[in-house]
Write an enzyme that holds these catalytic residues in place. Structure first.
Site, mmCIF file in Angstrom:
data_model
loop_
_atom_site.group_PDB
_atom_site.id
_atom_site.type_symbol
_atom_site.label_atom_id
_atom_site.label_comp_id
_atom_site.label_asym_id
_atom_site.label_seq_id
_atom_site.Cartn_x
_atom_site.Cartn_y
_atom_site.Cartn_z
ATOM 1 C CB CYS A 91 13.175 8.739 7.904
ATOM 2 S SG CYS A 91 13.917 7.745 6.617
ATOM 3 C CE LYS A 113 -1.803 2.458 3.391
ATOM 4 N NZ LYS A 113 -1.654 3.824 2.872
ATOM 5 C CD GLU A 162 11.054 12.008 11.461
ATOM 6 O OE1 GLU A 162 10.142 11.284 11.892
ATOM 7 O OE2 GLU A 162 11.887 11.623 10.634
ATOM 8 C CD GLU A 176 13.623 3.768 7.412
ATOM 9 O OE1 GLU A 176 13.702 4.517 8.419
ATOM 10 O OE2 GLU A 176 13.483 4.176 6.271
#
Lengths: 502, 288
Positions: free
Chosen positions: A315, A207, A412, A281
Site C-alpha cells: 500500500c 478475518k 493505485e 489503513e
C-alpha cells in the site's frame, strides 16, 4: 553451473547489451529452492472459534491456490452470518470473563509466548507464506515473519504499561474488535492487528483475505499451543460477504481494516450512525522524489525496493518516481540496467527477487492498468527476463511519458509498475507528490539534510522515507493522511486505536 | 443629557478575514430573551460553505507552517482582545438571558480557555510526538501535523464559551476551520469574529457562518476538501448517520464529543487538539 552444454535447450536468459550489470550472460544462478518438505498443509481448514476448530455452519469451503503454480493448496471454510455471530459471542464472553480478569502482566506474557512460538516456527511460516501468497521466500523469511514476531514482542511489553502511554488519561479496552486484513502481508498484518488489540485487553474476531488464509490458520494453532483463554482470538475465513457480516455485527465495538480505499470507504459508510470505533489503513500512491544531488546508485536501489518489493503489492509502495530533470536520463538508464538483473520466478527460490502476482484477479487488474496506461499515451518498458509459464507473473514495468492526470498516475495499481515523471523545482515535486487523493507514504532522496526536512514536512503523508524506502518496525507508527486511512498502527500511537481514554 | 439613538449592529458572516453577507441574500431573525428582535442573521447557503472552505484551504499552508511559539502568541492575543472587549460580550450575553454573574463567568472562562490552548501550541509535540527505537540503522521519529480544513458545528447552547472551546484546540494545532455558529445565538460568534479579526489571526484561518444545521450539515460533511468535522451536541439519528455516510466519500475524520458542561476543566483537553492531528513518521539511515 557449467557454461558449455545444452545452451539451445535452456530457457531464454535476459541479456542487455548496454548494461554494466549484465551478469546473466556470463553466469547463471543455480536453482536454490527452499525446501517445503517439512511443512504440513492439511486438505481442509476449519474455523477457529472459542479455542476450537469448528466446521462452518453452512458446510461450504472454498479452494485456495498457489499463485505461482495455479495448483490448489488447500480449502478454507466459508464463515457465514451464524459463524460470525458465534465468533463474536465467544469473543464477548472471553472479554467479559477470563481475559478481563487476568492481570495485565499475564496478558503480556501470553503475547510474549506468541512472539517466541512464531520465532520457533519461523521457517515453516515463511514457506507457507510464500506458497500461499506468491511472495519471494527471501521476503517472507527476512521481513514478514521476523517482523510479525517482533510486533508481538513489542506490544507484549505494553500490556502492563498502558498507564504510561497517555498522560492524564486512564486507558480502558474497547471490547470486541473485528479485524479484516489484506492479502499482501497476511501474517504481518495479522500481527499488526492482533498484538496491539490483545495488549490493550480486547478480544478479536479476525478475518484473513480469502486468497491468503493459510498462515492465519496456522497462527490459530499457536494460539491454542500458547494456551490463550478460549475466545480471546477467533479467526474465521471467507470473502467479502464474511467481512461485511463482521462490519455489520451489532456486538462489535471496533473495526480495524487494512485494504483498498474503495472497500475502506464502504466500511466507513456501513458504520455510519453507529458508535463503533474504526481504524482504516487504505491505499496509497507514494511519490519517490529524487533530487539532482542524491546518491544516484543508492537511489536506483531505493526505487527497486520501493516498487518491486513484494511484487508491488504494497500500500505504501513508491509507485510514482519523480526525478529532477537534470538526472532523469541517467537515472532511468541505470534503473533499466538494474531492472534487467532482477529475477522473476519461483517464490520458493532463494534467488528470486520478484515472485508471483497474488491472484488471477490481481493479475488482471494490473494488466488492465497497463492497457489503460498505453491508451492514455504512456511508453512502456518491461524487463526482458523470463517468467514461468504457469502461475501469474508480471515483468517489472516502467511507464514513462505520463502526466499527472493519467489514470496510472492517480490510481493505485498494486503491482510491479512504476510511473516516471520529471520536475524542475522542489515546489513542483511537492505539488505533484501531493496531487492525489492518497497520503500514505513518500520518499525523498537528496544529499542535503535541510532539503529532506523541508520536503518531508511538505509531503502530506503518514510516512516519509528519506534516502531509504519500505522500512517497517513495530515501534514505528504507520498510517495515512487523507484517503489513505484513519488512525495509526505500530508504536505508542498504535495503542490508541484499541483504547478508550477516560 | 443629550439624546442618543442607538446605532444597531449589522451581523454578517466572517470569511477570509472579511465580513461579507451571505451570497444567497437570505436572512433569519434571531431574538433576545425577551422575544425582541436581536438581529437579522445571514442564512448561509451551500455556496457560502464552499467559498469558506476554499478560503480556508488557501490559508492552511501558511497557518500550519507558523512556528508553535507564534501560534501560541496569536492565541494569547485573541484572549487579550477578548479581555479588552468583555463589556460588549457581557452585554450581548445578558440580552440572551445570562445573568450578570453568568455572563462574567462565561467571558472569564473563554479567556482562560484561549490561554490554556495558547500554552499547548509549543508543548503537544514534545508530549505526544516520539522518537522510535527501530531495530535497524535508522533514525526514526514521529511528529504531529494538522489534519487540514476542519468543519465545526459550534455548540448550540454555549454561544461564546462553547464556540471558543471548539475553535481553540483546532487552530492551536495548525488547522484552519469553517465554523457553523449556534443557530439561535449567532450574534456572539460574529462579535468573536471581530475579536479574531483584530488579533493577528491570519484571514481564512477561522471562518464563521451562520444558518441552519439541518440545511448545511449535508454540505459540510460531503465537501471533498474538508478533512475533518467536529461536533459536540447530540444530533438526531438521521443527521448523524447522514454525516457519517457523507464522510466516507473522502475518509473524513468525524470527531463527536459529548460535552455539556463547558465550564468544567474536563472540557479542555490536549486530546481534543490531538483529534485533529496526523502522525507523520520519518525514517533516515544512520551511517558514514
Amino acid at each position: 553451473m557449467s557454461q558449455t552444454a545444452d545452451t539451445k535447450e535452456k530457457p531464454y536468459k535476459p541479456t542487455s547489451p548496454n548494461s554494466k550489470l549484465d551478469f546473466a550472460s556470463i553466469w547463471e544462478y543455480d536453482p536454490a529452492p527452499e525446501s517445503s518438505d517439512h511443512v504440513e498443509i492439511k486438505d481442509k481448514y476449519e474455523l477457529f472459534i472459542n479455542g476450537k476448530f469448528v466446521k462452518p455452519s453452512k458446510g461450504r469451503y472454498f479452494k485456495s491456490t498457489n499463485p505461482a503454480t495455479n495448483k490448489v493448496l488447500t480449502e478454507f471454510a466459508e464463515a457465514t452470518q451464524k459463524d460470525v455471530d458465534s465468533a463474536v459471542k465467544a469473543a464477548r464472553k472471553a472479554f467479559e470473563g477470563e481475559w478481563s480478569s487476568i492481570s495485565a502482566k499475564s496478558r503480556g506474557k501470553y503475547l510474549f509466548r506468541l512472539a517466541r512460538m512464531l520465532q520457533e516456527r519461523a521457517r515453516e511460516f515463511a514457506v507457507l507464506e510464500s506458497m500461499d501468497g506468491g511472495k519471494p521466500i527471501r521476503e517472507s523469511r527476512d521481513v514478514d515473519v521476523p517482523l510479525a514476531a517482533a510486533h508481538f514482542f513489542y506490544y507484549a511489553g505494553w500490556a502492563d504499561k498502558l498507564d504510561y502511554a497517555f498522560p492524564g488519561k486512564t486507558p480502558e479496552p474497547l471490547g470486541v474488535c473485528g479485524q479484516i486484513i489484506p492479502w499482501n502481508f497476511p501474517l504481518l498484518m495479522l500481527a499488526w492487528k492482533i498484538a496491539p488489540a490483545l495488549a490493550c485487553g480486547n478480544t478479536v474476531v479476525l478475518k484473513p483475505a480469502e486468497t491468503t488464509s493459510l498462515t492465519a490458520m496456522k497462527f490459530a494453532e499457536l494460539v491454542k499451543d500458547a494456551g490463550l483463554p478460549d475466545g480471546v482470538v477467533n479467526i474465521i475465513t471467507g470473502a467479502g460477504q464474511t467481512g461485511a457480516e463482521i462490519v455489520n455485527h451489532k456486538d462489535i465495538d471496533k473495526i480495524a481494516f487494512t485494504g483498498s480505499t474503495g472497500v475502506g470507504k464502504l466500511i466507513q459508510r456501513s458504520l455510519a450512525g453507529t458508535d463503533k470505533k474504526f481504524t482504516l489503513e487504505l491505499g496509497g500512491k507514494g511519490a519517490f522524489i529524487v533530487f539532482e544531488d542524491a546518491a544516484i546508485d543508492q537511489a536506483v536501489e531505493g526505487v527497486i525496493n520501493a516498487i518491486f518489493f513484494n511484487q508491488g503489492h504494497v500500500c505504501c509502495a513508491g509507485s510514482r518516481l519523480l526525478v529532477q530533470e537534470g538526472i532523469a536520463d541517467l537515472l532511468i538508464r541505470k534503473l533499466k540496467d538494474r531492472m534487467e538483473s532482477l529475477i522473476v520466478g519461483d517464490p520458493l527460490d532463494k534467488n528470486t527477487d520478484i515472485g508471483a502476482i497474488n491472484s488471477e484477479q490481481q493479475y488482471e487488474t494490473i494488466n488492465k492498468y497497463l492497457e489503460i496506461g498505453v491508451e492514455e499515451g504512456a511508453d512502456v518498458f518491461q524487463c526482458k527476463c523470463s517468467i514461468p509459464d504457469a502461475g501469474y507473473f508480471i515483468r517489472p514495468t516502467l511507464l514513462t511519458n505520463v502526466s499527472q492526470a493519467n489514470t496510472v498516475v492517480q490510481e493505485e495499481i498494486f503491482g510491479p509498475v512504476l510511473t516516471i515523471q520529471t520536475f524542475r523545482t522542489a515546489d513542483e515535486a511537492i505539488e505533484k507528490a501531493n496531487n492525489t487523493p492518497f497520503g500514505l507514504a513518500g520518499g525523498v532522496w537528496t544529499d542535503k539534510g535541510s532539503k529532506i526536512f523541508k520536503v518531508g514536512s511538505e509531503l502530506r503523508s503518514g510516512v516519509v522515507w528519506a534516502n531509504t524506502y519500505n522500512k517497517f518496525d513495530p515501534t514505528s507508527p504507520f498510517g495515512g493522511y487523507k484517503e489513505s486511512g484513519v488512525g495509526r498502527e505500530g508504536g505508542l500511537h498504535g495503542l490508541s486505536a484499541y483504547l478508550k481514554l477516560n | 443629557m443629550s439624546e442618543h439613538l442607538e446605532v444597531l449592529k449589522t451581523y454578517k458572516i466572517y470569511v477570509g478575514g472579511n465580513f461579507p453577507r451571505t451570497e444567497s441574500g437570505r436572512y433569519y431573525k434571531v431574538f433576545d430573551s425577551e422575544g425582541d428582535l436581536l438581529a437579522n442573521a445571514c442564512l448561509c447557503s451551500r455556496k457560502d460553505v464552499r467559498d469558506a472552505v476554499k478560503t480556508a484551504r488557501g490559508a492552511f499552508n501558511g497557518w500550519a507552517s507558523r512556528n508553535a511559539y507564534n501560534r501560541g502568541q496569536i492565541l494569547y492575543r485573541i484572549a487579550e482582545m477578548l479581555e479588552g472587549r468583555r463589556a460588549e460580550f457581557e452585554k450581548q450575553l445578558s440580552r440572551i438571558g445570562f445573568t450578570k454573574a453568568e455572563a462574567e463567568s462565561d467571558v472569564n472562562t473563554s479567556i482562560d480557555r484561549l490561554i490554556y490552548y495558547a500554552g499547548w501550541t509549543d508543548k503537544y509535540q514534545q508530549v505526544f510526538g516520539s522518537v522510535n527505537p527501530v531495530a535497524s540503522a535508522h533514525f526514526n521519529f514521529s511528529i504531529l501535523e494538522p489534519t487540514g480544513v476542519t468543519g465545526i458545528f459550534a455548540p448550540e447552547n454555549s454561544p461564546l464559551l462553547g464556540l471558543v472551546s471548539v475553535i481553540a484546540p483546532v487552530i492551536a494545532g495548525g488547522n484552519v476551520c469553517v465554523v457553523l455558529a449556534s443557530q439561535a445565538y449567532p450574534t456572539l460568534s460574529i462579535l468573536f469574529a471581530e475579536v479574531l479579526n483584530s488579533s493577528d489571526v491570519p484571514g481564512g484561518v477561522v471562518n464563521i457562518l451562520t444558518g441552519k444545521k439541518e440545511e448545511l450539515a449535508e454540505h459540510f460533511s460531503s465537501h471533498m476538501d474538508v478533512n475533518a468535522l467536529l461536533y459536540t451536541d447530540a444530533l438526531n439519528t438521521d443527521m448523524k448517520k447522514m454525516i457519517d455516510e457523507n464522510a466516507s466519500l473522502n475518509v473524513k475524520r468525524i470527531v463527536k464529543k459529548n460535552i455539556e458542561d463547558w465550564y468544567s476543566d474536563k472540557s479542555q483537553d490536549p486530546y481534543l487538539l490531538l483529534d485533529f492531528q496526523e502522525t507523520k513518521t520519518t525514517w533516515h539511515p544512520v551511517g558514514f
